[in-house]
Design a protein around this motif. Structure first.
Motif, PDB file in Angstrom:
ATOM      1  N   TRP A  41     -38.128  37.191  26.341  1.00 27.80           N
ATOM      2  CA  TRP A  41     -38.798  37.183  27.643  1.00 27.80           C
ATOM      3  C   TRP A  41     -38.185  38.238  28.557  1.00 27.80           C
ATOM      4  O   TRP A  41     -38.893  38.956  29.254  1.00 27.80           O
ATOM      5  CB  TRP A  41     -38.664  35.820  28.308  1.00 27.80           C
ATOM      6  CG  TRP A  41     -39.413  34.710  27.677  1.00 27.80           C
ATOM      7  CD1 TRP A  41     -40.293  34.784  26.637  1.00 27.80           C
ATOM      8  CD2 TRP A  41     -39.352  33.337  28.044  1.00 27.80           C
ATOM      9  NE1 TRP A  41     -40.783  33.533  26.341  1.00 27.80           N
ATOM     10  CE2 TRP A  41     -40.220  32.635  27.190  1.00 27.80           C
ATOM     11  CE3 TRP A  41     -38.645  32.639  29.008  1.00 27.80           C
ATOM     12  CZ2 TRP A  41     -40.409  31.265  27.275  1.00 27.80           C
ATOM     13  CZ3 TRP A  41     -38.834  31.274  29.089  1.00 27.80           C
ATOM     14  CH2 TRP A  41     -39.709  30.601  28.229  1.00 27.80           C
ATOM     15  N   LEU A  42     -36.857  38.322  28.555  1.00 27.23           N
ATOM     16  CA  LEU A  42     -36.165  39.285  29.402  1.00 27.23           C
ATOM     17  C   LEU A  42     -36.491  40.719  28.978  1.00 27.23           C
ATOM     18  O   LEU A  42     -36.763  41.575  29.827  1.00 27.23           O
ATOM     19  CB  LEU A  42     -34.655  39.042  29.355  1.00 27.23           C
ATOM     20  CG  LEU A  42     -33.795  39.950  30.226  1.00 27.23           C
ATOM     21  CD1 LEU A  42     -34.175  39.792  31.703  1.00 27.23           C
ATOM     22  CD2 LEU A  42     -32.323  39.639  30.022  1.00 27.23           C
ATOM     23  N   MET A  79     -30.631  30.191  26.578  1.00 25.81           N
ATOM     24  CA  MET A  79     -30.531  31.615  26.873  1.00 25.81           C
ATOM     25  C   MET A  79     -30.964  32.494  25.704  1.00 25.81           C
ATOM     26  O   MET A  79     -31.619  33.512  25.912  1.00 25.81           O
ATOM     27  CB  MET A  79     -29.085  31.924  27.280  1.00 25.81           C
ATOM     28  CG  MET A  79     -28.945  33.188  28.011  1.00 25.81           C
ATOM     29  SD  MET A  79     -29.947  33.115  29.511  1.00 25.81           S
ATOM     30  CE  MET A  79     -29.787  34.780  30.020  1.00 25.81           C
ATOM     31  N   ARG A  80     -30.609  32.110  24.492  1.00 24.43           N
ATOM     32  CA  ARG A  80     -30.966  32.944  23.341  1.00 24.43           C
ATOM     33  C   ARG A  80     -32.484  33.098  23.219  1.00 24.43           C
ATOM     34  O   ARG A  80     -32.983  34.180  22.955  1.00 24.43           O
ATOM     35  CB  ARG A  80     -30.397  32.364  22.051  1.00 24.43           C
ATOM     36  CG  ARG A  80     -30.789  33.182  20.821  1.00 24.43           C
ATOM     37  CD  ARG A  80     -29.995  32.827  19.591  1.00 24.43           C
ATOM     38  NE  ARG A  80     -30.527  33.397  18.393  1.00 24.43           N
ATOM     39  CZ  ARG A  80     -30.451  34.675  18.038  1.00 24.43           C
ATOM     40  NH1 ARG A  80     -29.847  35.523  18.823  1.00 24.43           N
ATOM     41  NH2 ARG A  80     -30.977  35.106  16.911  1.00 24.43           N
ATOM     42  N   CYS A  81     -33.211  32.024  23.427  1.00 27.38           N
ATOM     43  CA  CYS A  81     -34.672  32.083  23.343  1.00 27.38           C
ATOM     44  C   CYS A  81     -35.278  32.870  24.499  1.00 27.38           C
ATOM     45  O   CYS A  81     -36.424  33.309  24.414  1.00 27.38           O
ATOM     46  CB  CYS A  81     -35.251  30.670  23.313  1.00 27.38           C
ATOM     47  SG  CYS A  81     -34.869  29.777  21.806  1.00 27.38           S
ATOM     48  N   GLY A 134     -34.481  37.915  14.581  1.00 30.21           N
ATOM     49  CA  GLY A 134     -34.645  37.028  13.438  1.00 30.21           C
ATOM     50  C   GLY A 134     -35.454  35.809  13.831  1.00 30.21           C
ATOM     51  O   GLY A 134     -35.850  35.632  14.968  1.00 30.21           O
ATOM     52  N   ALA A 135     -35.669  34.924  12.916  1.00 33.55           N
ATOM     53  CA  ALA A 135     -36.542  33.760  13.122  1.00 33.55           C
ATOM     54  C   ALA A 135     -35.915  32.703  14.022  1.00 33.55           C
ATOM     55  O   ALA A 135     -36.565  31.736  14.361  1.00 33.55           O
ATOM     56  CB  ALA A 135     -36.900  33.136  11.773  1.00 33.55           C
ATOM     57  N   LYS A 136     -34.647  32.836  14.401  1.00 29.53           N
ATOM     58  CA  LYS A 136     -33.976  31.806  15.197  1.00 29.53           C
ATOM     59  C   LYS A 136     -34.384  31.820  16.664  1.00 29.53           C
ATOM     60  O   LYS A 136     -34.075  30.898  17.386  1.00 29.53           O
ATOM     61  CB  LYS A 136     -32.464  31.959  15.080  1.00 29.53           C
ATOM     62  CG  LYS A 136     -31.965  31.711  13.689  1.00 29.53           C
ATOM     63  CD  LYS A 136     -30.491  31.924  13.604  1.00 29.53           C
ATOM     64  CE  LYS A 136     -30.017  31.768  12.168  1.00 29.53           C
ATOM     65  NZ  LYS A 136     -28.631  32.118  12.021  1.00 29.53           N
ATOM     66  N   ALA A 137     -35.061  32.870  17.126  1.00 35.12           N
ATOM     67  CA  ALA A 137     -35.416  32.977  18.553  1.00 35.12           C
ATOM     68  C   ALA A 137     -36.535  32.044  18.930  1.00 35.12           C
ATOM     69  O   ALA A 137     -37.216  31.483  18.184  1.00 35.12           O
ATOM     70  CB  ALA A 137     -35.815  34.405  18.883  1.00 35.12           C
TER      71      ALA A 137
END
Length: 149
Positions: free
Chosen positions: A111-112, A105-107, A146-149
């Motif tokens: 998109w959403l 979901m976080r990634c 941030g870079a975590k996506a």
């Protein structure tokens, strides 16, 4: 899409990498990325398989060309193909590609954001402004997360 493949193509000489990128389409990119991710996780080096990608690209190109030819020949006789549900082909392919790239979901948040902003732009702005608006807002969401996506 080509930029996301670039790290996987570093081992290839330009005379092989550039023609490979020439034949890239959404489907070949998505399947090549999935294969490279699987190969990298399995410890295979190089992660990008040029033979897999070329076989995939040639088959997709051949099927695309044959389907386009058949469609051009019989399409006028069929009339409005939406009555048979063929207008769902593009969204169906998109959802299959999306499922293959799903990482949680976080990634999906960029998109959403992109979808919502592009949808609003489509309804309220003239022309094709929704295309860059969707892309830019998705990128902004990634940066803000941030870079975590």
């Amino acid at each position: 899409m080509g930029a996301s493949l670039a790290p996987y193509l570093n081992h290839l000489p330009r005379r092989k990498a550039l023609p490979a990128l020439f034949f890239m389409c959404d489907e070949s990119w998505a399947l090549a990325m999935a294969d490279a991710t699987r190969r990298r996780a399995a410890g295979q080096d190089p992660a990008f398989s040029l033979s897999f990608y070329c076989g995939l690209a040639v088959m997709l190109w051949t099927v695309w060309l044959a389907s386009t030819t058949v469609g051009a020949l019989i399409g006028p006789a069929l009339g409005d193909i939406s009555r048979w549900g063929f207008d769902m082909a593009f969204p169906a392919v998109f959802f299959v590609l999306l499922k293959g790239m799903w990482k949680g979901m976080r990634c999906a948040i960029p998109w959403l954001v992109s979808l919502l902003c592009a949808s609003l732009a489509y309804h309220y702005l003239p022309g094709a402004a929704y295309v860059p608006i969707g892309a830019i807002t998705g990128i902004i969401a990634i940066v803000l997360m941030g870079a975590k996506a």
